[in-house]
Design an enzyme around this catalytic site. Sequence first.
Site, PDB file in Angstrom:
ATOM      1  N   GLU A 102       0.834  -1.215   0.000  1.00 25.89           N
ATOM      2  CA  GLU A 102       0.000   0.000   0.000  1.00 25.89           C
ATOM      3  C   GLU A 102       0.862   1.255   0.000  1.00 25.89           C
ATOM      4  OE1 GLU A 102      -2.622   1.537  -0.393  1.00 25.89           O
ATOM      5  OE2 GLU A 102      -4.393   0.559   0.415  1.00 25.89           O
ATOM      6  N   ASP A 103       0.287   2.356  -0.460  1.00 21.13           N
ATOM      7  CA  ASP A 103       0.993   3.636  -0.391  1.00 21.13           C
ATOM      8  C   ASP A 103       0.953   4.203   1.022  1.00 21.13           C
ATOM      9  OD1 ASP A 103      -1.765   4.047  -0.544  1.00 21.13           O
ATOM     10  OD2 ASP A 103      -1.643   5.727  -1.943  1.00 21.13           O
ATOM     11  N   ASP A 106      -3.956   5.156   6.706  1.00 24.12           N
ATOM     12  CA  ASP A 106      -4.434   6.312   7.449  1.00 24.12           C
ATOM     13  C   ASP A 106      -5.376   5.793   8.563  1.00 24.12           C
ATOM     14  OD1 ASP A 106      -4.689   9.189   7.738  1.00 24.12           O
ATOM     15  OD2 ASP A 106      -6.604   9.099   6.711  1.00 24.12           O
TER      16      ASP A 106
HETATM   17  P1  IMP Z   1      -7.625   4.763   5.017  1.00 26.69           P
HETATM   18  O1  IMP Z   1      -8.620   3.832   4.424  1.00 26.69           O
HETATM   19  O2  IMP Z   1      -8.232   5.832   5.876  1.00 26.69           O
HETATM   20  O3  IMP Z   1      -6.463   4.077   5.718  1.00 26.69           O
HETATM   21  O4  IMP Z   1      -7.036   5.627   3.835  1.00 26.69           O
HETATM   22  C1  IMP Z   1      -6.255   5.090   2.867  1.00 26.69           C
HETATM   23  C2  IMP Z   1      -6.369   5.857   1.573  1.00 26.69           C
HETATM   24  O5  IMP Z   1      -6.660   7.258   1.762  1.00 26.69           O
HETATM   25  C3  IMP Z   1      -5.024   5.812   0.885  1.00 26.69           C
HETATM   26  O6  IMP Z   1      -4.924   4.668   0.084  1.00 26.69           O
HETATM   27  C4  IMP Z   1      -5.002   7.110   0.130  1.00 26.69           C
HETATM   28  O7  IMP Z   1      -5.612   6.936  -1.127  1.00 26.69           O
HETATM   29  C5  IMP Z   1      -5.842   8.056   0.957  1.00 26.69           C
HETATM   30  N1  IMP Z   1      -4.995   8.919   1.827  1.00 26.69           N
HETATM   31  C6  IMP Z   1      -4.899   8.882   3.180  1.00 26.69           C
HETATM   32  N2  IMP Z   1      -4.070   9.823   3.645  1.00 26.69           N
HETATM   33  C7  IMP Z   1      -3.614  10.492   2.555  1.00 26.69           C
HETATM   34  C8  IMP Z   1      -2.695  11.598   2.379  1.00 26.69           C
HETATM   35  O8  IMP Z   1      -2.123  12.180   3.321  1.00 26.69           O
HETATM   36  N3  IMP Z   1      -2.479  11.993   1.095  1.00 26.69           N
HETATM   37  C9  IMP Z   1      -3.089  11.408   0.017  1.00 26.69           C
HETATM   38  N4  IMP Z   1      -3.926  10.372   0.142  1.00 26.69           N
HETATM   39  C10 IMP Z   1      -4.198   9.914   1.394  1.00 26.69           C
HETATM   40 MG    MG Z   2      -4.298   3.795  -1.761  1.00 24.03          MG
END
Ligand code: IMP
Ligand code: MG
Length: 183
Positions: A102-103, A106
């Site tokens: 994953e990139d 969050d």
């Molecule tokens: P989660 O599901 O909240 O963990 O978010 C994951 C997804 O939100 C990542 O795969 C990104 O596409 C996007 N994301 C979360 N934080 C950032 C950020 O700081 N910059 C850009 N994209 C983000």
């Molecule tokens: Mg992503």
Amino acid sequence: MSSIVIHGHTFKTKISSSEIQKAIGEVAKQINKDMKGKKPLFLAVLNGSFMFAADLMKKVNVECEISFVKVSSYEDKTSSGNVKQLIGLNEDIKGRTVVIVEDIVDTGNTIENVWEQLKSLGAAEIKIATLLFKPNAYTKTVPIEYAAIVIPNDFIVGYGLDYKGLGRNLEDIYVLDYENDKK
Ligand code: IMP
Ligand code: MG
């Protein structure tokens, strides 16, 4: 330090490409140690992970397979929830070791969802490799085994990550410059 403007917002350099490469090297070293003889399947989640996946895999030296998936979000009309579906997985993962690439992690909503789908498809072992991890935003319990860089709850772009579709091509990682972004 350099500044860029994306969609009218100012971002400044946060993590240089050489720091990124060094952090990826450390994670690759750990993966090479842990994954020896397991013939893992690396599953990179597009779009955000494309740069990290390419650089990580150049440093991974164990026998392995690499494939790419997408997570599509859509509104579930019946439950009014946001359902995430894993698309593009053609491999049989039953009994295998899978490393999700994953990139960024969050809140962990995305990764937990992917983890559960892979588990229900019969994966024997699932590990998570992420370029970036925001521990203060993380609300899940799925262990984040390989996190290359740990960051605070800032919004960042570059090296695969976008802000409304832009910035994925940047070689360094930039953070929203709150000081100079007052509008
Ligand atoms: P989660 O599901 O909240 O963990 O978010 C994951 C997804 O939100 C990542 O795969 C990104 O596409 C996007 N994301 C979360 N934080 C950032 C950020 O700081 N910059 C850009 N994209 C983000
Ligand atoms: Mg992503």
